[in-house]
Design an enzyme around this catalytic site. Structure first.
Site: not given
Ligand code: PBG
Length: 347
Positions: A218, A271
């Site tokens: 991520k 992601k």
């Molecule tokens: C936070 C989380 C995020 C997303 C999914 N879970 C945002 C972040 O890490 O700040 C992002 C998903 C998206 O942008 O569609 N645990």
């Protein structure tokens, strides 16, 4: 002079296509001559069953709030999440992911709301599991909806994110979600060691059959802003770069995924998706686990903004985007564009 050029061009074509004695399939367009043959020779296809639809849940009944940065996506109260999920499941969607919007008076430094058995998320999980048992329910394991500062982990006075303290809480959180009906828990927090800790916590609580989808690679991405807007989880200090990955790194992503796999992850995620196709492709080559990709909020918002300006056609742009993500090697794709893609696939 001109005639000479023309002749040269003609003889080039003749040479190219007169070589049937070589038995080479040089006329590439034969395989594109009709919709039927195009579909017969297609190398990749996007299926409805590849898609996971995320939901933003709010308290209340019959409540539906627009999200400014995500046209077409709404925050929904549990009854409407249920209704929408039922319709999507009937139309072929097999998985949904749930993200609760926590009222600010329930947020805290220690994120206690994450464990409360009667929290918005847990009530919604119970409701949907009871009404639509055949739908795969994926719930998010991270603290950002519950902390006052919006980080995915607990923080100390020096505003550092605490790894092991957070992991202990995530283990309990995963068990609480499994108890409420989650089929898959999805740690999206990027703390070290959380997959192994969650696996052990689930097993010790007799949830051996609850799966773990690890957000393995991520990245610290600017494409999450609309999501933070939707969930009202703007950061009150710092950024997420001490736990989310540097966008330039790919070997590190593979190592993250390898660790998660060793710790017991059932599915490995990359992601965001569209800017990280190389990461998806490399991970696909290296693991025998299913690979998931998250086509994130900002990737959705970009296309919708262009669509609203009349610059492109959203359903076909989304189809092409998700097909590319699939081609790169993803088995399942989280996306907000489910409605548009279903429209495209059905027509
Ligand atoms: C936070 C989380 C995020 C997303 C999914 N879970 C945002 C972040 O890490 O700040 C992002 C998903 C998206 O942008 O569609 N645990």
């Amino acid at each position: 002079m001109k005639e000479k050029l023309h002749e040269n061009a003609l003889s080039f074509l003749k040479e190219r296509y007169d070589n049937t004695h070589l038995n080479l399939p040089l006329r590439m367009r034969r395989n594109r001559k009709s919709p039927a043959i195009r579909s017969l020779v297609a190398e990749t296809s996007l299926l409805k069953s590849d898609l996971v639809l995320p939901f933003f849940i709010i308290e209340g009944e019959r409540k539906k709030e627009a999200i400014a940065s995500m046209p077409g996506i709404f925050r929904l109260s549990p009854d409407l999440v249920l209704r929408e999920a039922e319709e999507m499941h009937t139309r072929g969607i097999q998985g949904i992911a749930l993200f609760p919007v926590t009222p600010s008076d329930l947020k805290s430094e220690q994120a206690e709301e994450a464990l409360r058995p009667d929290s918005l998320l847990h009530r919604t999980l119970r409701l949907i599991k009871k009404e639509i048992p055949s739908l795969c329910l994926i719930s998010d394991v991270a603290l950002d909806p519950y902390t006052t500062h919006g980080h995915d982990g607990l923080a100390n006075k020096a505003e550092e994110i605490l790894n092991d303290e957070t992991v202990r809480l995530l283990g309990k959180m995963a068990v609480a979600q499994a108890e409420a009906g989650a089929d898959v828990v999805a740690p999206s927090d990027m703390m070290d060691g959380r997959v192994g800790f969650i696996r052990r916590s689930l097993d010790l609580s007799s949830f051996q059959n609850t799966s773990i989808l690890a957000y393995s690679a991520k990245y610290a991405s600017s494409f999450y802003s609309p999501f933070r807007d939707a969930l009202q989880t703007e950061l009150s200090f710092g950024d997420k770069k001490t736990y989310q990955m540097h966008p330039g790194n790919v070997r590190e992503a593979l190592l993250e995924a390898e660790l998660d796999e060793k710790e017991g992850a059932d599915i490995l995620m990359v992601k965001p998706a569209g800017m990280y196709l190389d990461v998806i492709a490399k991970l696909r080559e290296r693991t025998h686990r299913p690979v998931a990709a998250y086509h994130v909020s900002g990737e959705y918002a970009m296309v919708m903004a262009a669509y609203e300006k009349g610059y492109l056609h959203a359903p076909s742009a989304f189809y092409e985007t998700l097909l590319g993500i699939k081609r790169a090697g993803a088995n399942l794709i989280f996306t907000y564009a489910v409605e548009q893609v279903l429209e495209f696939l059905d027509n």
